[in-house]
Design a protein around this motif. Structure first.
Motif, short mmCIF file in Angstrom:
data_model
loop_
_atom_site.label_atom_id
_atom_site.label_comp_id
_atom_site.label_asym_id
_atom_site.label_seq_id
_atom_site.Cartn_x
_atom_site.Cartn_y
_atom_site.Cartn_z
N LYS A 81 8.99 3.12 -3.17
CA LYS A 81 8.12 3.21 -4.33
C LYS A 81 6.64 3.16 -3.99
N THR A 82 6.30 3.08 -2.72
CA THR A 82 4.89 3.06 -2.31
C THR A 82 4.69 4.01 -1.14
N ARG A 83 3.46 4.19 -0.75
CA ARG A 83 3.12 5.02 0.41
C ARG A 83 2.36 4.17 1.42
N PRO A 84 2.46 4.49 2.69
CA PRO A 84 1.69 3.75 3.69
C PRO A 84 0.20 4.04 3.54
N ALA A 85 -0.63 3.04 3.78
CA ALA A 85 -2.07 3.23 3.65
C ALA A 85 -2.63 4.07 4.79
N HIS A 106 6.02 12.66 14.53
CA HIS A 106 4.63 13.06 14.29
C HIS A 106 4.40 13.13 12.79
N LYS A 107 3.88 12.06 12.23
CA LYS A 107 3.67 12.00 10.80
C LYS A 107 2.41 12.77 10.41
N SER A 108 2.47 13.40 9.24
CA SER A 108 1.32 14.13 8.70
C SER A 108 1.21 13.82 7.22
N GLU A 109 0.14 14.29 6.59
CA GLU A 109 -0.07 14.03 5.18
C GLU A 109 1.03 14.64 4.32
N SER A 110 1.68 15.69 4.81
CA SER A 110 2.76 16.31 4.04
C SER A 110 4.00 15.43 3.97
N ASP A 111 4.09 14.42 4.84
CA ASP A 111 5.23 13.51 4.83
C ASP A 111 5.06 12.37 3.83
N ILE A 112 3.90 12.29 3.19
CA ILE A 112 3.58 11.18 2.29
C ILE A 112 3.31 11.72 0.90
N ASP A 113 3.89 11.08 -0.10
CA ASP A 113 3.64 11.45 -1.49
C ASP A 113 2.34 10.79 -1.96
N PRO A 114 1.27 11.55 -2.19
CA PRO A 114 -0.02 10.93 -2.56
C PRO A 114 -0.02 10.31 -3.94
N THR A 115 0.99 10.61 -4.77
CA THR A 115 1.03 10.03 -6.11
C THR A 115 1.55 8.60 -6.12
N LEU A 116 2.17 8.18 -5.04
CA LEU A 116 2.69 6.81 -4.96
C LEU A 116 1.55 5.83 -4.70
N PRO A 117 1.64 4.61 -5.24
CA PRO A 117 0.58 3.62 -4.99
C PRO A 117 0.73 2.96 -3.63
N VAL A 118 -0.31 2.27 -3.22
CA VAL A 118 -0.29 1.45 -2.01
C VAL A 118 0.15 0.03 -2.41
N LEU A 119 0.92 -0.60 -1.56
CA LEU A 119 1.37 -1.97 -1.82
C LEU A 119 0.18 -2.90 -1.94
N ARG A 120 0.19 -3.76 -2.99
CA ARG A 120 -0.95 -4.64 -3.25
C ARG A 120 -0.57 -6.12 -3.30
N ALA A 121 0.58 -6.44 -3.87
CA ALA A 121 0.96 -7.86 -4.00
C ALA A 121 2.46 -7.96 -4.20
N ILE A 122 3.00 -9.12 -3.81
CA ILE A 122 4.42 -9.41 -3.96
C ILE A 122 4.56 -10.78 -4.61
N ILE A 123 5.43 -10.86 -5.61
CA ILE A 123 5.75 -12.13 -6.26
C ILE A 123 7.22 -12.43 -5.98
N LEU A 124 7.49 -13.55 -5.35
CA LEU A 124 8.86 -13.96 -5.06
C LEU A 124 9.28 -15.06 -6.03
N ASP A 125 10.38 -14.81 -6.73
CA ASP A 125 10.92 -15.80 -7.66
C ASP A 125 11.92 -16.67 -6.90
N PHE A 126 11.51 -17.91 -6.61
CA PHE A 126 12.34 -18.86 -5.87
C PHE A 126 13.07 -19.83 -6.80
N SER A 127 13.14 -19.52 -8.09
CA SER A 127 13.80 -20.45 -9.00
C SER A 127 15.28 -20.61 -8.71
#
Length: 270
Positions: free
Chosen positions: A94-98, A118-139
């Motif tokens: 659900k995200t793309r590498p920065a 050999h990765k190129s820009e065509s291998d990445i979906d530019p519409t996907l967001p970059v990972l920003r934060a993770i919330i872990l529910d430890f309940s």
């Protein structure tokens, strides 16, 4: 029974969680758009609706690049990799590498990187967001061990490299003091420097003159500034307001709503 228990623990996996805004009503009736939001609240349910909620209700995903992951068993050696492999796999879908190629050359690429070579820009979906934060529910987590904590450290390094940034990890419902201590020693829960965060506070019912405040009523770790009530037109007394959790650990939260709002504040999403 013992074999079934071990299998359940070893193959346990978490759920990605979304939010549903709900309100209380004595009878089923249409929602009034002009009705105040005082009775509304947010509930957090699995995005796949696996907990039995109405299939017509669609949970809303968190903000782009923000993921909420709920662990439903103890986070231990037998299932640590099973948990994190599932989480990382879905995050990468659900995200793309920065950075297209964070390793520089093929010789520096880890053996377990699936490629392409050999990765190129065509291998990445530019519409996907970059990972920003993770919330872990430890309940649902009652225990952790050294191996699971080391696994969490390794995953943090992996995702920091993937996002080309320091990803914020927020924790909700850490019940065991030993789990809390282990997370702190592993570098989770606190942060050096200034952090924008929210804290859930409560009025402990202490209303007295400033000169009569008893020393030792609250220590520095669990104290916040008090506000004179005369500013609110009530009395000339002070109200003692205390946070429910330590203010030295801004990434440990009392509930999911606080964690989400803290991420929004930190990332400037609202």
């Amino acid at each position: 029974s013992a074999a079934l228990l071990l299998f359940r623990i070893a193959k346990a996996h978490g759920r990605f969680v979304g939010v549903v805004k709900v309100y209380n009503t004595p009878t089923l009736r249409p929602v009034d758009a002009n009705e105040p939001d005082s009775d509304t609240r947010n509930v957090f349910v699995p995005l796949d609706r696996s907990n039995g909620i109405n299939p017509a209700v669609q949970p809303r995903e968190p903000h782009a690049g923000v993921f909420i992951y709920r662990l439903n068993e103890g986070y231990l050696y037998p299932n640590a990799v099973h948990f994190t492999d599932h989480m990382v796999r879905e995050i990468k879908v659900k995200t793309r590498p920065a950075v297209i190629n964070p390793y520089g050359s093929l010789g520096e690429r880890p053996w377990n990187d699936p490629g392409p070579r050999h990765k190129s820009e065509s291998d990445i979906d530019p519409t996907l967001p970059v990972l920003r934060a993770i919330i872990l529910d430890f309940s649902g987590v009652s225990n952790v061990d050294v191996t699971s904590l080391q696994n969490l450290i390794d995953v943090r390094k992996q995702l920091d490299r993937y996002a080309d940034a320091h990803i914020a990890w927020h924790f909700v419902g850490v019940k065991s003091p030993w789990a809390r201590r282990g997370l702190l020693v592993s570098g989770f829960g606190s942060e050096n420097g200034v952090v924008k965060s929210l804290f859930t506070v409560t009025n402990v019912g202490v209303s007295q003159e400033k000169d009569d405040v008893k020393p030792g009523l609250c220590d520095e770790e669990f104290s916040v500034d008090t506000q004179p009530e005369d500013k609110l037109g009530m009395t000339s007394m002070d109200t003692m307001v205390l946070p429910l959790l330590s203010i030295d650990c801004p990434y440990f939260h009392i509930d999911m709503d606080e964690a989400v709002r803290s991420v929004e504040l930190e990332l400037g999403l609202k």
